[in-house]
Write an enzyme that holds these catalytic residues in place. Structure first.
Site, short mmCIF file in Angstrom:
data_model
loop_
_atom_site.label_atom_id
_atom_site.label_comp_id
_atom_site.label_asym_id
_atom_site.label_seq_id
_atom_site.Cartn_x
_atom_site.Cartn_y
_atom_site.Cartn_z
N ASP A 66 43.21 38.79 51.30
CA ASP A 66 43.29 39.76 50.22
C ASP A 66 44.75 39.74 49.72
O ASP A 66 45.63 39.18 50.40
CB ASP A 66 42.91 41.12 50.81
CG ASP A 66 43.27 42.26 49.90
OD1 ASP A 66 42.86 42.23 48.74
OD2 ASP A 66 43.97 43.19 50.36
N ASP A 87 46.62 42.65 47.41
CA ASP A 87 47.32 43.93 47.36
C ASP A 87 47.28 44.65 48.71
O ASP A 87 46.21 44.84 49.28
CB ASP A 87 46.69 44.84 46.30
CG ASP A 87 46.97 44.32 44.89
OD1 ASP A 87 48.13 44.07 44.58
OD2 ASP A 87 46.01 44.15 44.12
O1 C5P Z 1 43.74 42.68 46.14
P1 C5P Z 1 42.84 43.86 46.36
O2 C5P Z 1 41.40 43.49 46.39
O3 C5P Z 1 43.24 44.73 47.54
O4 C5P Z 1 43.11 44.76 45.05
C1 C5P Z 1 42.44 45.89 44.75
C2 C5P Z 1 43.27 47.13 44.96
O5 C5P Z 1 43.82 47.56 43.74
C3 C5P Z 1 42.34 48.22 45.43
O6 C5P Z 1 42.48 48.42 46.81
C4 C5P Z 1 42.70 49.44 44.59
O7 C5P Z 1 43.25 50.49 45.38
C5 C5P Z 1 43.76 48.97 43.63
N1 C5P Z 1 43.43 49.30 42.23
C6 C5P Z 1 44.43 49.85 41.45
N2 C5P Z 1 44.17 50.16 40.13
C7 C5P Z 1 42.96 49.91 39.60
C8 C5P Z 1 41.95 49.33 40.38
C9 C5P Z 1 42.23 49.03 41.71
O8 C5P Z 1 45.55 50.06 41.95
N3 C5P Z 1 42.75 50.18 38.33
#
Ligand code: C5P
Length: 286
Positions: free
Chosen positions: A38, A40
């Site tokens: 993954d 983030d």
């Molecule tokens: O790389 P990963 O799959 O972890 O990225 C998704 C992350 O991005 C989620 O865990 C979520 O908390 C975050 N997110 C965000 N803003 C959004 C959608 C998802 O920060 N609009």
């Protein structure tokens, strides 16, 4: 076996099983290995000096490319949906439509901002995004051994690629599967490409029939790195899987979520902002 596994941030449900998997992977050698990670809060830090680090979405959300009004709306979405994402009392079935709703609304808002492609590099440079300590060794080691590193991210591909590029570790063995922006001929964001990738549908099976999938078929040992329970399925679709070692970063709501992480990840790393454990494991098995 691996001294760093006795660090206080490390917990294992079954250390004997971890040992067996590591021995088997070490015997099979690096030509059988692929790393699925993954992005983030797994490859990037969760916090630095007590302050939350941005996700690839947050890098844009907090940037000067976004109007104040839109920032407030994005912050509102984050405050509404992030607690749901990390709520261990709700089922995946309950969370899934809400997560799709979050991503869809956020992407719609970003598209309205008419973001210019050429501004992304500057926004990433000015952001507080940080890869975890020890990232250089992690990326370089995999590159030296030609081990594929497949990054599955529900974040924004253009942004996270730029984070990796600016850190100087976007080597040819790194492949990213994420949400990519679609720019018009003048370089203005007009949509997101293809099917939405959210935290519950990112998995290797999605690469079926792609060129990259063929390359991975011969690699039956998987080191998986994640930070959410949704990340556990990232290796679904790997053919003839022999061994999989799942390492989970437990960054937030640690006490509430410890047991569910212990039940599903082989190794959990609590509030550990480093790549020390993945690096030591890679050194051991390769
Ligand atoms: O790389 P990963 O799959 O972890 O990225 C998704 C992350 O991005 C989620 O865990 C979520 O908390 C975050 N997110 C965000 N803003 C959004 C959608 C998802 O920060 N609009």
């Amino acid at each position: 076996m691996i001294p760093v596994l006795s660090k206080s941030s490390v917990s294992m449900r079954d250390p004997k099983r971890v040992e067996q998997i590591l021995t088997s992977m070490r015997n099979a050698g690096p030509s059988t290995l692929q790393v699925i990670s993954d992005f983030d809060r797994t490859l990037t830090r969760f916090a630095y000096n007590g302050k939350r680090c941005p996700t690839s979405h947050n890098i844009l959300d907090n940037s000067k490319l976004i109007s104040e009004d839109c920032k407030a709306k994005l912050k509102n979405l984050l405050d509404t949906y992030y607690p749901i994402e990390i709520d261990s009392t709700r089922s995946v079935e309950e969370k899934l439509p809400l997560m799709v709703e979050w991503w869809t609304k956020a992407h719609e808002l970003l598209v309205q901002q008419k973001i210019i492609k050429d501004h992304l590099a500057l926004v990433v440079r000015e952001s507080e995004a940080m890869l975890r300590d020890g990232y250089q060794q992690f990326f370089d080691h995999l590159h030296q051994l030609s081990v594929p590193l497949l990054i599955f991210s529900a974040g924004i591909g253009d942004v996270l690629e730029e984070v990796i590029r600016q850190a100087g570790v976007f080597h040819p063995n790194v492949k990213v599967f994420s949400n990519y922006m679609d720019f018009d001929e003048s370089g203005v964001l007009q949509a997101f490409k293809g099917e939405l990738i959210h935290i519950y549908n990112k998995r290797e099976g999605a690469l079926l029939n792609t060129e990259h999938f063929k390359e991975l078929q011969s690699r039956c040992n998987v080191l998986l790195l994640g930070d959410s329970l949704g990340d556990l399925n990232m290796a679904d679709g790997v053919m003839d899987l022999q061994n999989i070692l799942k390492i989970g970063y437990l960054n937030d709501k640690v006490d509430e979520r410890r047991q569910s992480y212990l039940n599903s990840y082989d190794i959990i790393l609590e509030k550990d902002e480093t790549m020390d454990v993945p690096n030591a494991i890679l050194r051991y098995i390769t």
